[in-house]
Design a protein around this motif. Structure first.
Motif, short mmCIF file in Angstrom:
data_model
loop_
_atom_site.label_atom_id
_atom_site.label_comp_id
_atom_site.label_asym_id
_atom_site.label_seq_id
_atom_site.Cartn_x
_atom_site.Cartn_y
_atom_site.Cartn_z
N MET A 120 0.83 -1.21 0.00
CA MET A 120 0.00 0.00 0.00
C MET A 120 0.86 1.25 0.00
O MET A 120 0.58 2.22 -0.72
CB MET A 120 -0.93 0.00 1.23
N PHE A 121 1.92 1.20 0.80
CA PHE A 121 2.82 2.35 0.88
C PHE A 121 3.41 2.68 -0.49
O PHE A 121 3.38 3.83 -0.94
CB PHE A 121 3.93 2.05 1.90
N PHE A 122 3.92 1.66 -1.16
CA PHE A 122 4.54 1.91 -2.47
C PHE A 122 3.51 2.31 -3.51
O PHE A 122 3.79 3.11 -4.40
CB PHE A 122 5.34 0.68 -2.93
N CYS A 123 2.31 1.74 -3.40
CA CYS A 123 1.25 2.11 -4.34
C CYS A 123 0.91 3.58 -4.19
O CYS A 123 0.73 4.30 -5.18
CB CYS A 123 -0.01 1.27 -4.11
N PHE A 198 11.57 -9.00 -3.22
CA PHE A 198 11.68 -7.88 -4.15
C PHE A 198 10.71 -8.03 -5.33
O PHE A 198 9.92 -7.14 -5.62
CB PHE A 198 13.13 -7.79 -4.66
N SER A 199 10.77 -9.20 -5.98
CA SER A 199 9.91 -9.38 -7.16
C SER A 199 8.44 -9.41 -6.76
O SER A 199 7.58 -8.92 -7.49
CB SER A 199 10.28 -10.67 -7.89
N TYR A 200 8.18 -9.97 -5.59
CA TYR A 200 6.80 -10.07 -5.12
C TYR A 200 6.22 -8.67 -4.90
O TYR A 200 5.14 -8.34 -5.39
CB TYR A 200 6.79 -10.89 -3.83
N THR A 201 6.98 -7.83 -4.18
CA THR A 201 6.53 -6.47 -3.93
C THR A 201 6.32 -5.72 -5.24
O THR A 201 5.29 -5.09 -5.47
CB THR A 201 7.58 -5.70 -3.10
N MET A 202 7.31 -5.83 -6.10
CA MET A 202 7.27 -5.09 -7.34
C MET A 202 6.06 -5.50 -8.17
O MET A 202 5.33 -4.65 -8.70
CB MET A 202 8.54 -5.39 -8.13
N ALA A 203 5.84 -6.81 -8.29
CA ALA A 203 4.73 -7.29 -9.12
C ALA A 203 3.40 -6.82 -8.53
O ALA A 203 2.52 -6.36 -9.26
CB ALA A 203 4.76 -8.80 -9.22
N LEU A 204 3.27 -6.91 -7.21
CA LEU A 204 2.01 -6.49 -6.60
C LEU A 204 1.76 -5.01 -6.77
O LEU A 204 0.65 -4.58 -7.07
CB LEU A 204 1.98 -6.87 -5.11
N VAL A 205 2.82 -4.22 -6.60
CA VAL A 205 2.65 -2.77 -6.77
C VAL A 205 2.22 -2.48 -8.21
O VAL A 205 1.28 -1.73 -8.46
CB VAL A 205 3.96 -2.02 -6.42
N GLN A 206 2.88 -3.13 -9.15
CA GLN A 206 2.53 -2.90 -10.55
C GLN A 206 1.10 -3.34 -10.84
O GLN A 206 0.36 -2.70 -11.58
CB GLN A 206 3.52 -3.64 -11.45
#
Lengths: 327, 429
Positions: A120-123, A198-206
């Motif tokens: 949520m923060f990165f989004c 890393f990839s998990y966060t990135m994919a979810l944010v995207q």
């Protein structure tokens, strides 16, 4: 009635002068004449919700107290599955290495929650500027819509395809590794890019950032440009304008966007399999695993706890931002 | 429309209308130039039977051929494992035939969703091999631990488990195979001959495991035994202590970064090796051909400890009666008759009546798929694509070699709930 009309005329800043008497009269007349029974209008929706939301929810609650037979369940009331959920071996035993460590299911719920907050923060960090740019910097309505639709393009493909598309990007022989090696940053392929947090966060944010761009964009677009001009005329710096006017007025959009993301990611289980290589568990996977072995009561307990956590989360968000008063 | 007419007029007219409608339908079909195939289909569509299973046995071509051969429609529904399991267990009014697996029998049979099958109504029952009847394909075979078919096969006419052989069975044995590890020989640099290699330091960070707790844990147990680190009393039914030991071992390995990923679907396992993410992983045998088709070398290991077997077959819903029940028996008889067995053989699976399969395979195909001999020429998969080069040899030897040394069968353990809990801890670690 008077109050209702007054609120209807509340502008974005403060209370505007009451409307002329004639307008109020017309409004009241119109209201009286439109005497169509509202009950009938909402009946289909209510029936639908009762049948497909309330009844299933109630059954989940009921089933969580039933007893699993290994191939189904019987209505023998038991608290066994709640005990199983909350209990933790060695919790009170100072000798145990699991001293004061909550059980695996609570830890899973907590890690799901913690991870959701990160995403949520990165989004918000990425989504807000996008929405701000669209609403404030693009002046032509045509362009605004065109760019907004462009944001939605990823939704035209399946969710899974968008997740899978990260594999050739981040993999051991992926584009990013090739690029980093060609410019000499690394000399052998990095494995932390894929199947990692890393990839998990990135994919979810995207995958989910667009969900908050939409609502934030709409609440920013609603802000009366005259107010901003007035602020400028009165000598406010752009930061002051943002802090005093733009940010507070866009809060409802932020809250709605955050609720979307929060609810979606708390129930997430598919992305972890694809881009995290299944190296983590979410509450979603736990429910699925117990469903797969026909332990429905325990799956129901997990589903309930997830729901309660989500409700708490949504309530907290709504406590921070009073959407009702600001929309 | 029809009911309106029937309400207004008597039976005679409604009959006429029926006929007219029917003629109209077939005339339209004829006009579409499909009269010959469409006409019988309309007649048959009246009473189809429904079959559910995994994509292993429920494949359009198979049920279409069955419909052609049997004269009634068999509607297949292929589901993922979880969905199949749920449907079989909770909706037995939605299918007549369950193309299920013996390792689910501990759940399905006590639930009473299936009915005992009378072997006297199974034409080729005597030809079904001893692999499923006694657990010994050949007299000197090792029956293996776990949910071997013969441990879940025999019941009496009331459905009570009995020591076999008896006249009634839970499920008619069908397709089966033995799984092991797949590897990229270029990357491993050596042939893989033991399950223990799964934990070899040489492949650290490039190993994948199947993320289905019940099966993944067995591959891991075979590997731990291969290392000599632990001896399980029964890998098919572990005790809590055994599960604890194994999961603690796995957690330690995971924290060292030994595993690259955990896969859940066939496609993922293929992709992991094709993209070079892993060099060694638990694998289902059709993945080997899929990986090779992508131009990546891949070998299916036949570990000295033996392979992990699984066995599917056909059960009949307890709700099937009368004509539907007869048709279910006919469909099961058709499965054993060889055509379907030959179809799945070209995907690397075996059937419980090999002699019937032989009739439907070319001699070269039989030699390659069942006898384990080098391919005399290029061989196709069931859809006609060439997948076997001339001279290629199937991994694991002949059918009889492979199935005389099954280390353990896919199983559902008594401590399954505990296993799932600990597996959750392993993945969260």
């Amino acid at each position: 009635m008077e109050r209702a009309i007054e609120t209807r005329h509340r502008g974005l800043i403060g209370v505007q002068p009451a409307p002329p008497e004639a307008v109020v009269e017309t409004a009241q007349r119109v209201r009286r004449e439109a005497g169509f029974p509202v009950g009938w209008l909402i009946a289909p929706g209510v029936a639908w919700l009762i049948l497909f939301l309330v009844v299933p929810l109630a059954s989940i609650i009921v089933f969580s107290f039933w007893t699993s037979t290994g191939h189904g369940m019987t209505p023998d009331p038991t608290l066994r599955y709640y005990h199983e959920y909350f209990s933790s071996e060695g919790f009170f035993d100072p000798e145990s290495k699991k001293f004061l460590e909550p059980g695996i299911f609570i830890r899973t719920l907590w890690s799901t929650f913690r991870f959701t907050l990160t995403v949520m923060f990165f989004c918000l960090l990425l989504g807000y500027p996008i929405a701000y740019f669209l609403a404030m910097q693009v002046h032509s309505f045509k362009w605004q819509m065109a760019l907004f639709l462009l944001c939605m393009v990823p939704f035209w493909t399946s969710y899974l395809i968008r997740a899978v598309a990260w594999l050739p990007m981040l993999g051991r022989r992926g584009l990013l590794n090739d690029f980093l090696m060609s410019i000499g940053v690394i000399d052998k392929p990095s494995t932390v890019l894929l199947y990692s947090e890393f990839s998990y966060t990135m994919a979810l944010v995207q995958l989910y950032v667009v969900l908050c761009v939409g609502p934030i964009f709409f609440s920013l677009a609603k802000i009366d440009k005259d107010i901003l001009e007035a602020a400028r005329d009165m000598g406010a710096t752009s930061f002051q304008t943002f802090r005093e006017i733009v940010a507070p007025l866009s809060l409802p959009g932020v809250a709605i966007g955050m609720i979307f993301i929060f609810v979606m990611i708390m129930g997430e289980f598919a992305t972890a399999v694809v881009v995290y290589g299944g190296k983590t568990t979410t509450v979603g996977t736990v429910i699925l695993n117990y469903y797969a072995v026909a332990n429905y009561p325990f799956a129901a307990v997990n589903a309930l706890m997830l729901m309660i956590a989500m409700m708490i989360g949504v309530v907290i968000i709504l406590r921070i931002v009073d959407i009702r008063s600001q929309l | 429309m029809k009911t309106k007419h029937e309400d207004k007029s008597g039976g005679t007219q409604s009959k006429r209308i029926h006929r007219r409608e029917f003629l109209g339908t077939s005339a339209r079909a004829a006009a579409a130039g499909a009269a010959i195939t469409a006409f019988p289909a309309i007649v048959r569509a009246a009473d189809p039977i429904r079959s559910v299973g995994l994509g292993v046995s429920v494949i359009n071509e198979i049920q279409a051929q069955a419909s052609r051969d049997l004269g009634f429609t068999v509607r297949g529904q292929a589901l993922g494992y979880g969905a199949m399991f749920g449907k079989m267990l909770n909706q037995n009014d939605q299918y007549e035939v369950a193309e299920g697996y013996y390792n689910d029998m501990d759940v399905m049979w006590p639930a009473g969703v299936w009915q005992p099958i009378d072997t006297q109504r199974i034409r080729d029952w005597d030809k079904v091999t001893d692999l499923s009847k006694t657990g010994r394909l050949t007299p000197e075979s090792n029956p293996g631990q776990g949910d071997a078919p013969f441990r879940h096969l025999w019941v009496d006419e009331n459905g009570k488990y009995v020591e076999g052989p008896s006249r009634y069975v839970t499920m008619v044995p069908g397709w089966h195979n033995a799984d092991s590890l797949g590897y990229n020989p270029d990357d491993t640099g050596r042939p893989i001959e033991s399950w223990a290699e799964l934990f070899s330091e040489d492949f650290k960070g490039a190993v994948a495991l199947l993320n289905v707790p019940q099966i993944g844990v067995m591959d891991a147990a075979l590997a731990v035994e291969g290392l000599g680190a632990y001896q399980f009393k029964d890998k098919g039914n572990m005790t809590r202590e055994e599960i604890d030991f194994l999961i603690d071992f796995l957690i330690a390995k995971k924290e060292e970064g030994h595993f690259r990923a955990f896969w859940e679907t066939f496609g993922q396992s293929v992709n992991l090796m094709v993209s070079g993410e892993v060099v060694l992983e638990s694998m289902w045998s059709p993945a080997v051909t899929a990986i090779k088709a992508e131009g990546v070398p891949c070998v299916y290991a036949s570990p000295k400890e033996g392979m992990r077997g699984w066995h599917g077959g056909c059960s009949i819903s307890a709700r099937a009666t009368g004509k539907a029940l007869d048709q279910a028996y006919e469909y099961i008889n058709w499965w054993l008759d060889g055509w379907a067995g030959a179809f799945v053989a070209r995907q690397g699976y075996y059937m419980s009546v090999p002699e019937n399969v032989k009739k439907h395979l070319e001699p070269d195909e039989w030699d390659f798929w069942y006898e384990g001999k080098p391919a005399a020429k290029e061989l196709p998969d069931p859809f006609g694509t060439i997948i076997v080069e001339k001279g290629e040899v199937r991994d694991g030897g002949s059918y009889w070699d492979r199935f005389s040394n099954i280390a353990v069968w896919n199983s559902l353990m008594d401590e399954n709930d505990y296993l799932v809990k600990r597996w959750t801890e392993f993945l969260s670690a």
